[in-house]
Motif scaffolding. Sequence first.
Motif, mmCIF file in Angstrom:
data_model
loop_
_atom_site.group_PDB
_atom_site.id
_atom_site.type_symbol
_atom_site.label_atom_id
_atom_site.label_comp_id
_atom_site.label_asym_id
_atom_site.label_seq_id
_atom_site.Cartn_x
_atom_site.Cartn_y
_atom_site.Cartn_z
ATOM 1 N N GLU A 145 2.380 -4.047 19.302
ATOM 2 C CA GLU A 145 2.040 -2.790 19.978
ATOM 3 C C GLU A 145 0.525 -2.694 20.115
ATOM 4 N N GLU A 146 0.106 -1.876 21.057
ATOM 5 C CA GLU A 146 -1.318 -1.571 21.137
ATOM 6 C C GLU A 146 -1.660 -0.606 20.001
ATOM 7 N N PRO A 147 -2.782 -0.810 19.335
ATOM 8 C CA PRO A 147 -3.145 0.132 18.275
ATOM 9 C C PRO A 147 -3.407 1.532 18.847
ATOM 10 N N ILE A 148 -2.837 2.530 18.212
ATOM 11 C CA ILE A 148 -3.019 3.908 18.679
ATOM 12 C C ILE A 148 -4.395 4.431 18.271
ATOM 13 N N LEU A 149 -4.829 4.037 17.068
ATOM 14 C CA LEU A 149 -6.155 4.468 16.602
ATOM 15 C C LEU A 149 -7.148 3.334 16.789
ATOM 16 N N LYS A 150 -8.309 3.705 17.312
ATOM 17 C CA LYS A 150 -9.309 2.678 17.600
ATOM 18 C C LYS A 150 -10.089 2.310 16.349
ATOM 19 N N ASN A 151 -10.658 1.121 16.377
ATOM 20 C CA ASN A 151 -11.612 0.702 15.365
ATOM 21 C C ASN A 151 -13.010 1.032 15.865
ATOM 22 N N VAL B 76 0.859 -1.185 0.000
ATOM 23 C CA VAL B 76 0.000 0.000 0.000
ATOM 24 C C VAL B 76 0.894 1.233 0.000
ATOM 25 N N HIS B 77 1.172 1.765 -1.170
ATOM 26 C CA HIS B 77 2.025 2.959 -1.254
ATOM 27 C C HIS B 77 1.259 4.196 -0.868
ATOM 28 N N ILE B 78 -0.020 4.203 -1.233
ATOM 29 C CA ILE B 78 -0.868 5.346 -0.919
ATOM 30 C C ILE B 78 -2.105 4.816 -0.199
ATOM 31 N N ALA B 79 -2.286 5.268 1.040
ATOM 32 C CA ALA B 79 -3.476 4.844 1.778
ATOM 33 C C ALA B 79 -4.273 6.081 2.149
ATOM 34 N N GLY B 80 -5.591 5.980 2.080
ATOM 35 C CA GLY B 80 -6.451 7.061 2.553
ATOM 36 C C GLY B 80 -7.268 6.499 3.699
ATOM 37 N N ILE B 81 -6.884 6.861 4.907
ATOM 38 C CA ILE B 81 -7.533 6.251 6.079
ATOM 39 C C ILE B 81 -8.644 7.187 6.570
ATOM 40 N N ASP B 82 -9.862 6.703 6.539
ATOM 41 C CA ASP B 82 -10.979 7.550 6.962
ATOM 42 C C ASP B 82 -11.123 7.546 8.476
ATOM 43 N N ILE B 83 -11.123 8.764 9.026
ATOM 44 C CA ILE B 83 -11.139 8.909 10.473
ATOM 45 C C ILE B 83 -12.354 9.725 10.884
ATOM 46 N N VAL B 84 -13.012 9.274 11.937
ATOM 47 C CA VAL B 84 -14.089 10.092 12.488
ATOM 48 C C VAL B 84 -13.763 10.359 13.947
ATOM 49 N N ARG B 85 -14.376 11.425 14.420
ATOM 50 C CA ARG B 85 -14.095 11.814 15.788
ATOM 51 C C ARG B 85 -15.417 11.854 16.544
ATOM 52 N N VAL B 86 -15.408 11.340 17.759
ATOM 53 C CA VAL B 86 -16.650 11.409 18.528
ATOM 54 C C VAL B 86 -16.477 12.169 19.843
ATOM 55 N N GLY B 87 -15.235 12.468 20.199
ATOM 56 C CA GLY B 87 -15.019 13.209 21.438
ATOM 57 C C GLY B 87 -13.670 13.880 21.386
ATOM 58 N N PRO B 88 -13.311 14.667 22.406
ATOM 59 C CA PRO B 88 -12.060 15.419 22.379
ATOM 60 C C PRO B 88 -10.866 14.525 22.051
ATOM 61 N N ASP B 89 -10.824 13.323 22.599
ATOM 62 C CA ASP B 89 -9.673 12.455 22.342
ATOM 63 C C ASP B 89 -10.063 11.161 21.664
ATOM 64 N N ASP B 90 -11.274 11.094 21.166
ATOM 65 C CA ASP B 90 -11.736 9.834 20.582
ATOM 66 C C ASP B 90 -11.776 9.895 19.063
ATOM 67 N N LEU C 163 -20.799 11.416 14.673
ATOM 68 C CA LEU C 163 -19.613 12.072 14.109
ATOM 69 C C LEU C 163 -19.537 13.504 14.613
ATOM 70 N N SER C 164 -18.331 13.964 14.839
ATOM 71 C CA SER C 164 -18.197 15.341 15.326
ATOM 72 C C SER C 164 -18.738 16.314 14.283
ATOM 73 N N THR C 165 -19.074 17.502 14.739
ATOM 74 C CA THR C 165 -19.564 18.529 13.822
ATOM 75 C C THR C 165 -18.590 19.696 13.794
ATOM 76 N N CYS C 166 -18.736 20.487 12.754
ATOM 77 C CA CYS C 166 -17.860 21.633 12.572
ATOM 78 C C CYS C 166 -18.726 22.753 12.002
ATOM 79 N N PRO C 167 -18.529 23.996 12.433
ATOM 80 C CA PRO C 167 -19.357 25.072 11.885
ATOM 81 C C PRO C 167 -19.196 25.149 10.368
ATOM 82 N N THR C 168 -20.307 25.295 9.684
ATOM 83 C CA THR C 168 -20.332 25.237 8.230
ATOM 84 C C THR C 168 -21.272 26.333 7.725
ATOM 85 N N ALA C 169 -20.890 26.950 6.622
ATOM 86 C CA ALA C 169 -21.737 28.015 6.070
ATOM 87 C C ALA C 169 -22.972 27.402 5.424
ATOM 88 N N THR C 170 -24.147 27.799 5.878
ATOM 89 C CA THR C 170 -25.385 27.304 5.280
ATOM 90 C C THR C 170 -26.249 28.498 4.882
#
Lengths: 472, 314
Positions: free
Chosen positions: A334-340, A138-152, A408-415
Amino acid sequence: MAVAFDEMNGPDGSLRPAYEALSHWLKEMPPDALEYRRQEAELLFRRIGITFAVYGEADAQERLIPFDVVPRILSGKEWTHLEKGLKQRVKALNMFLRDIYHSRDILRAKIIPDDLIFQNPVFRPEMNGQDVPHDVYVHIAGIDIVRVGPDDFYVLEDNARTPSGVSYMLENREIMMRLFPDLFARHRVAPVENYPDALLSALRSVAPHTAAAEPTVALLTPGVYNSAYYEHSFLADKLGVELVEGRDLIVKSDEVFMRTTEGLKRVDVIYRRLDDDFIDPLTFRPDSVLGVPGLMSAYMAGTVTLANAVGTGIADDKAVYSYMPDVVKFYLGEEPILKNVPTWRCREKDDLGHVLDHLDELVVKEVHGSGGYGMLIGPASTKAQIEAFRAKLIQDPEGFIAQPTLALSTCPTATQSGLAPRHVDLRPFVLTGRDHVTVVPGGLTRVALKEGSLVVNSSQGGGTKDTWILDE
Amino acid sequence: MLSRTAENLFWLARYVERAEYLARTIEATLRATALPATYVGKTNEWESALLTAGIGDGFYKIHPEADERSVVDYLAFSPENPSSIRNCIEAARLNSRSVRTALTSEMWDTINGAWIELQQVWQGGVRSREDLTKFLRFVQETSLRFDGSAYRTMLRNDAYWFSRLGLHLERADNTARILDVKYHMLLPEKEHVGGPLDYYQWTSILRSVSALTAYHWVYRETLKPWLIADLLILNETLPRSLSSCYGNLVRNLDQIGVAYSRQGPAQRHARGIRNRLEHSHIDDIFQHGLHEFIQEAISDNNRLGEIIAKQYLI
């Protein structure tokens, strides 16, 4: 469903530090200024021709992905954590692929069931025992990440085949810098513009041993009608390599050449944006006119590197995904740093039972699906939709996995009615070369533009945002 | 450079040149038809415009008769005419998209902008002559901008030379076709020279290749058919003359030959034609037969296109 974590205004409503300058700036802006800039941005995108195609829509050969002018910001600290986790994950992915196509230690250790690999349509028996240059798959990977909390942060998907979207990461930044120079003056945003350089040097570093000192790299596209064609031509341009279609390449005595005005020229590394199924009609789909007859034979002979390698689909299979934490532990100790995201495998009886009982709460996805197609979002579906999906699920349980509906976390967006929170995800791009892994600080933030919607895919009406990593 | 890239650039330039030429043809025809019948005679100018564009056959499959409305629609907008202006611009855009990496951003911007305007403003064709005039100006300006940005922004390498080859090959073809359709008007003994009828017909020839003023600068005489032929065939200072096109074709092919350290049949063929033009005199051409001469020029030109394709593009 719990209230989503907002990236700008934390759980208690207080402004989070990374967003301080942005928030002040937004308050100073006259109310219609954002809309004005949004229109300006759209004009620029259309003029430059940054478009994508939606399959199955006759009039929409080319559409713009809506661009939101409010950036998504991550602190340097948050990024450092993500970056570590991404590198760890991709390292494990590469080791896993090498193992699956060679000694299969992970199967013998009974960590992953055999049939999940061998019965899998994206598993490529052609690659058994086949070495790839420098063991990079895998030379190029696009890992999709979502956030549910400050450190999650959770990994939602490992895109290990031909992940797209990096042109938006780069163009979004260019356009933002053009439209909002004073906003940049107030921040220290880590640059992303060195991505093409990093990609080219990663690609060159994995050239076959037989290649010349200055290996020739080419980018293989299915052609102008492909949905990501803009990205292909954009990248070829930035990399300074030829953008080739199948008909431009020819295989002679197990070497790959491109047809040029000066005759045939040898190609050493192919960054292919064409799926396995289509790359070689002699090996895979015989009806493919997009590929290159004999390409696999040259690949087997080791005279050409394909990026990503053939058969990497097995690593971004959604059923295999559910084993990723074990995969990381198995190869790296190692323990995985990013959760599933917790995942129910419908192929397992108990899991299936649970999923069928909770369809209205879960997200159910096709194991081999992508682009937001073929999925059920329980809480947002009607009774009839759920029942229809239940029938599909019972008929083919192996074809599905299920996950809880994440807030999924939210972010201010122009509507239309001013700034409002919208759900976002993040796709950073991880590059693996001969002996190092690079992640350009940033990625593609996708945003669900409809209120409450969790679907961020561009094919389903999602938009994008510029992603800022603060350099602290 | 990829052969496909060179081929796309070559055709891209041809499409843009062709679109402009068609716009000029329509414009010249409009002017001619605006004159009272006593000046232009009973000829159907619209029919002659179709013939000049070399697409009469396709037209009559759809339309029984050539009038302003049907011919303008067919030349400018018809999806059924493979070389209508609209199809040329669309093909140019498609070609541009597949060779974006070989174009400068100004060139892409011109073609993409024109394509957007075509969709947004000209989707429904034109409703009035005023509209039509605006449309024709839009096409000519697109071509000017495209040509100008290529000239000003492209590296002088094979990408540039192949696109110039397309342009000059197309231009030579257009000029030859105009001469061929109007050749009967150019025969000196046919009509009484200097009458209003042929005067305005000749003007329309010159207008369609935008050489009316040039004629007066070069010859400082009233319009004379053999001088018009001389200007369009042999005068190297007129950018649309066959001589000038061949001068450029030879030059560009030579540059490619030097860059690739190899000459081939394309260079030889082009040089052969240019040498013949250089040593021709207009009196001899008329003696030998203007029609025959032009027919030969058109087929020589086609042949050069084939040779270039074989040597470089496939």
